[in-house]
Design an enzyme around this catalytic site. Structure first.
Site, PDB file in Angstrom:
ATOM      1  N   GLU A  13      10.546  -4.568   4.640  1.00 43.04           N
ATOM      2  CA  GLU A  13      10.644  -5.972   4.214  1.00 43.04           C
ATOM      3  C   GLU A  13      10.328  -6.111   2.736  1.00 43.04           C
ATOM      4  O   GLU A  13      11.052  -6.753   1.970  1.00 43.04           O
ATOM      5  CB  GLU A  13       9.657  -6.852   5.009  1.00 43.04           C
ATOM      6  CG  GLU A  13       9.980  -7.032   6.478  1.00 43.04           C
ATOM      7  CD  GLU A  13       9.342  -5.974   7.361  1.00 43.04           C
ATOM      8  OE1 GLU A  13       9.031  -4.864   6.851  1.00 43.04           O
ATOM      9  OE2 GLU A  13       9.170  -6.244   8.561  1.00 43.04           O
ATOM     10  N   HIS A  25      -5.186 -34.026  17.143  1.00 42.74           N
ATOM     11  CA  HIS A  25      -4.099 -34.877  17.606  1.00 42.74           C
ATOM     12  C   HIS A  25      -3.013 -34.067  18.289  1.00 42.74           C
ATOM     13  O   HIS A  25      -1.900 -34.552  18.474  1.00 42.74           O
ATOM     14  CB  HIS A  25      -3.533 -35.683  16.437  1.00 42.74           C
ATOM     15  CG  HIS A  25      -4.555 -36.605  15.860  1.00 42.74           C
ATOM     16  ND1 HIS A  25      -4.653 -37.932  16.230  1.00 42.74           N
ATOM     17  CD2 HIS A  25      -5.579 -36.367  15.012  1.00 42.74           C
ATOM     18  CE1 HIS A  25      -5.676 -38.476  15.586  1.00 42.74           C
ATOM     19  NE2 HIS A  25      -6.262 -37.553  14.847  1.00 42.74           N
ATOM     20  N   GLU A  50      -5.145  -7.341  14.893  1.00 42.94           N
ATOM     21  CA  GLU A  50      -4.655  -6.005  14.548  1.00 42.94           C
ATOM     22  C   GLU A  50      -5.806  -5.006  14.656  1.00 42.94           C
ATOM     23  O   GLU A  50      -5.607  -3.840  14.990  1.00 42.94           O
ATOM     24  CB  GLU A  50      -4.083  -6.019  13.132  1.00 42.94           C
ATOM     25  CG  GLU A  50      -3.072  -4.925  12.890  1.00 42.94           C
ATOM     26  CD  GLU A  50      -2.331  -5.109  11.594  1.00 42.94           C
ATOM     27  OE1 GLU A  50      -1.294  -5.818  11.594  1.00 42.94           O
ATOM     28  OE2 GLU A  50      -2.772  -4.577  10.575  1.00 42.94           O
ATOM     29  N   GLY A  56      -4.931  -2.355   5.226  1.00 41.88           N
ATOM     30  CA  GLY A  56      -4.145  -3.496   4.738  1.00 41.88           C
ATOM     31  C   GLY A  56      -4.830  -4.830   4.968  1.00 41.88           C
ATOM     32  O   GLY A  56      -4.961  -5.658   4.071  1.00 41.88           O
ATOM     33  N   ARG A  57      -5.321  -5.038   6.187  1.00 38.63           N
ATOM     34  CA  ARG A  57      -5.918  -6.343   6.515  1.00 38.63           C
ATOM     35  C   ARG A  57      -7.305  -6.517   5.921  1.00 38.63           C
ATOM     36  O   ARG A  57      -7.920  -7.556   6.086  1.00 38.63           O
ATOM     37  CB  ARG A  57      -5.926  -6.531   8.029  1.00 38.63           C
ATOM     38  CG  ARG A  57      -6.630  -5.422   8.795  1.00 38.63           C
ATOM     39  CD  ARG A  57      -6.277  -5.496  10.273  1.00 38.63           C
ATOM     40  NE  ARG A  57      -6.795  -4.371  11.039  1.00 38.63           N
ATOM     41  CZ  ARG A  57      -6.192  -3.190  11.159  1.00 38.63           C
ATOM     42  NH1 ARG A  57      -5.064  -2.956  10.509  1.00 38.63           N
ATOM     43  NH2 ARG A  57      -6.707  -2.252  11.903  1.00 38.63           N
ATOM     44  N   LYS A  77       0.831  -1.200   0.000  1.00 40.54           N
ATOM     45  CA  LYS A  77       0.000   0.000   0.000  1.00 40.54           C
ATOM     46  C   LYS A  77       0.870   1.257   0.000  1.00 40.54           C
ATOM     47  O   LYS A  77       0.678   2.171  -0.782  1.00 40.54           O
ATOM     48  CB  LYS A  77      -0.921  -0.040   1.228  1.00 40.54           C
ATOM     49  CG  LYS A  77      -1.868   1.121   1.338  1.00 40.54           C
ATOM     50  CD  LYS A  77      -2.842   0.884   2.493  1.00 40.54           C
ATOM     51  CE  LYS A  77      -3.646   2.138   2.787  1.00 40.54           C
ATOM     52  NZ  LYS A  77      -4.587   1.959   3.886  1.00 40.54           N
ATOM     53  N   LYS A 127       7.608  -0.653  12.259  1.00 34.31           N
ATOM     54  CA  LYS A 127       8.207  -0.221  11.005  1.00 34.31           C
ATOM     55  C   LYS A 127       9.391   0.727  11.223  1.00 34.31           C
ATOM     56  O   LYS A 127      10.277   0.814  10.401  1.00 34.31           O
ATOM     57  CB  LYS A 127       7.160   0.442  10.099  1.00 34.31           C
ATOM     58  CG  LYS A 127       6.167  -0.578   9.519  1.00 34.31           C
ATOM     59  CD  LYS A 127       5.237   0.026   8.483  1.00 34.31           C
ATOM     60  CE  LYS A 127       4.274  -1.047   7.964  1.00 34.31           C
ATOM     61  NZ  LYS A 127       3.456  -0.630   6.842  1.00 34.31           N
TER      62      LYS A 127
HETATM   63  C1  G6Q Z   1      -2.625  -4.013   7.908  1.00 38.56           C
HETATM   64  C2  G6Q Z   1      -1.396  -3.436   8.409  1.00 38.56           C
HETATM   65  C3  G6Q Z   1      -0.132  -4.099   7.918  1.00 38.56           C
HETATM   66  C4  G6Q Z   1       0.246  -3.775   6.490  1.00 38.56           C
HETATM   67  C5  G6Q Z   1       1.680  -4.199   6.235  1.00 38.56           C
HETATM   68  C6  G6Q Z   1       2.128  -3.937   4.830  1.00 38.56           C
HETATM   69  O1  G6Q Z   1      -3.737  -3.623   8.171  1.00 38.56           O
HETATM   70  O2  G6Q Z   1      -1.383  -2.072   8.205  1.00 38.56           O
HETATM   71  O3  G6Q Z   1      -0.159  -5.484   8.072  1.00 38.56           O
HETATM   72  O4  G6Q Z   1      -0.613  -4.385   5.599  1.00 38.56           O
HETATM   73  O5  G6Q Z   1       2.505  -3.557   7.165  1.00 38.56           O
HETATM   74  O6  G6Q Z   1       2.036  -2.586   4.518  1.00 38.56           O
HETATM   75  P1  G6Q Z   1       2.211  -2.111   3.042  1.00 38.56           P
HETATM   76  O7  G6Q Z   1       1.129  -2.711   2.206  1.00 38.56           O
HETATM   77  O8  G6Q Z   1       2.138  -0.617   3.072  1.00 38.56           O
HETATM   78  O9  G6Q Z   1       3.556  -2.608   2.573  1.00 38.56           O
END
Ligand code: G6Q
Length: 543
Positions: free
Chosen positions: A216, A388, A357, A271-272, A210, A508
């Protein structure tokens, strides 16, 4: 009555539930079922082909009545309307929360700051569809003229968990001559293993971020670029082997991806909550645009159900309220989600982010520290594997762990008796958890006295059973939206912002400073606590 500004613990329904819980704690589900022969049929709800049996919960009609009253006193209806109509309910980021617009039909209008966002959603979907078709048909060629055989999604958190989960869930519907891989961890092993048997000439990377600044993802994307160019040896190859999924066109261009190869989304998609936006491009390439749209229709059907159905028949509201019941009044710490469907093996991991989250928050919307629990810990594994291992603790441990069992009438892979066996386990587990086995029953089986206590199952352990016909793209959409809105319901009652994630933001920035200290040639001046300082020193010495 609109009392959402009243603190949760002062709402009349809350007080009534607190007193009521003291009565219910002493009651066993054995009695509740014995008193009402129709309980198992009555305490159910069904919508859009999703059936919920919530009868095996430590609740009575009175409990349900009070929970529904709590939802009303918390202003659930009004808050849901505020979300669906684009109000900026994510107050700490001053953003609308409109994942529901991602699956709205073309005919709907949803305004944010005076602009209807629905046409933009469909424009991106059409662009994704055209691209997905070109990859699936082999029309899109790599830099050396070979067709794309491998699709690697690079993203993390919300830009990874949804895509992986959906790919695994819908593998049955996927184009099998395409290979899909997902790279998220900054641990180089993740990338190395994902590409070790792939040919750069046939590999397309989807860089999903996003913000397009996540450490990462950017590190993995640069590594992917180097890996591709090491073989393709021409900067121009990037245009054929990299596309971006982002809201940040500037950073995308900086990386060297032509914005013509960028699929956009908007700041009102968390994001989620983004797996049905362009972030789901890998899903669309895997299952094709038609089935992707079926998934969106499934989401939308559940959205409409949630928006229009009174809480007593509203599946997401019921699920959300039951979790609140156990979290607040039974000291339950966790909620297990147990899909009896191998394709849903990543569903619990996906839900962990969605739920934890969203609702792992310690202050209310006005910044006051909560004086109750929020966000249950969600976890799980697909059945029957969990039986199990950790089910032992659910059956006979000292903690109360409400469970959601998810099963299907039909399997996608009919093989002999497998499916009946699988489903027999769903029903047997839920039955055993609720009713247990008394000392009398254990003795009657001829168990020696000393062994009896070890073999007693107290029962009275709650579960929901969720059933649907079979796992299709549309059903997956419905299941995800079911939990999205259950999380929303909880957030409204707890009066928290379910849509920000300051804890993630902290992560972050934290590592950036230490990274410099790990890499610096000269001995860095360390100003951490003594533990962190000596760990950094130890690492520098031994790396
Ligand atoms: C989701 C969070 C988080 C995010 C990641 C990746 O709701 O904000 O999990 O999706 O940190 O972020 P970017 O898409 O900006 O790389």
């Amino acid at each position: 009555m609109e009392t959402k500004t009243i603190a949760l613990v002062d709402r009349p329904a809350w007080k009534a539930l607190k007193a009521h819980a003291d009565e219910i704690r002493g009651r066993h589900m054995r009695e509740l079922f014995a008193e009402d022969a129709s309980r198992g049929e009555r305490m159910t709800a069904e919508a859009e082909g999703i059936f919920l049996d919530y009868s095996k919960n430590r609740v009575t009609d009175e409990t349900l009545k009070l929970l529904v009253q709590l939802a009303k006193e918390s202003g659930l209806r009004a808050r849901a309307e505020a979300m669906f109509t684009g109000e900026k309910i994510n107050i700490t980021e001053n953003r609308a929360v409109l994942h529901v617009a991602l699956r709205a039909p073309k005919t709907e209008k949803i305004f944010v700051d005076g602009e209807d966002v629905v046409p933009g959603v469909h424009e991106v979907l059409d662009k994704m569809a055209a691209f997905a078709d070109r990859i699936r048909s082999g029309e899109w060629k790599g830099h050396t003229g070979k067709r794309i055989r491998n699709v690697v999604n690079i993203g993390i958190g919300g830009s990874d968990l949804g895509p992986v989960m959906a790919y695994e869930a819908l593998k049955h519907y996927s184009q099998r001559d395409l290979t899909f891989r997902f790279v998220s961890n900054v641990d180089g092993t993740d990338f190395a293993e994902a590409v070790q048997d792939l040919d750069p000439e046939e590999t397309l990377f989807l860089v999903a971020s996003k913000t397009f600044t996540t450490l990462e993802t950017m590190t993995n994307a640069h590594t992917a670029r180097d890996w591709s160019l090491a073989k393709l040896k021409d900067e121009k190859a990037v245009a054929k082997h990299f596309v971006a999924i982002s809201t940040n066109a500037k950073e995308v261009s900086k990386f060297g991806i032509d914005t013509a190869n960028m699929f956009g989304f908007w700041d009102w998609v968390g994001g989620r909550y983004s797996m049905d936006s362009a972030i789901g491009l890998s899903t669309m390439i895997a299952i094709g645009p038609k089935q992707f749209r079926e998934m969106l229709e499934g989401f939308h059907a559940m959205d409409v159900h949630f928006r229009t159905t009174p809480p007593e028949k509203n599946l997401p509201a019921l699920l959300g309220l039951l979790t609140i019941w156990y979290t607040e009044f039974f000291d339950a710490q966790t909620q297990a989600v147990l899909p009896y469907e191998q394709y849903l093996k990543r569903f619990p991991a996906y839900l962990q982010q969605l739920t934890m989250e969203s609702n792992g928050k310690h202050v209310t919307l006005d910044g006051t520290h909560v004086d109750y629990q929020t966000g249950a810990i969600y976890w799980g594994e697909p059945g029957t594997n969990g039986q199990h291992s950790f089910y032992q603790l659910i059956h006979q441990g000292t903690r109360l762990i409400p469970c959601d069992f998810i099963g299907f009438y039909k399997t996608l892979n009919p093989l002999g008796r497998h499916h009946d066996m699988l489903m027999a386990n769903v029903f047997a587990q839920a039955e055993a958890l609720a009713f247990g086995k008394t000392a009398k029953q254990v003795k009657a089986e001829g168990t020696p006295d000393w062994l009896v206590p070890h073999r007693v199952f107290e029962g009275n352990r709650p579960s929901n059973t969720i059933l649907a016909e079979k796992l299709t793209p549309a059903v997956l959409g419905k299941l995800i939206a079911l939990y999205e809105h259950a999380v929303f319901t909880q957030g409204v009652v707890w009066n928290i912002d379910s849509f920000d994630q300051w804890g993630v933001e902290l992560g972050k920035v934290l590592a950036t400073k230490i990274l410099g200290e790990l890499e610096s040639k000269d001995e860095p001046k360390l100003e951490h606590d003594s533990s962190t300082t000596s760990l950094i020193k130890r690492y520098r010495k031994n790396k």
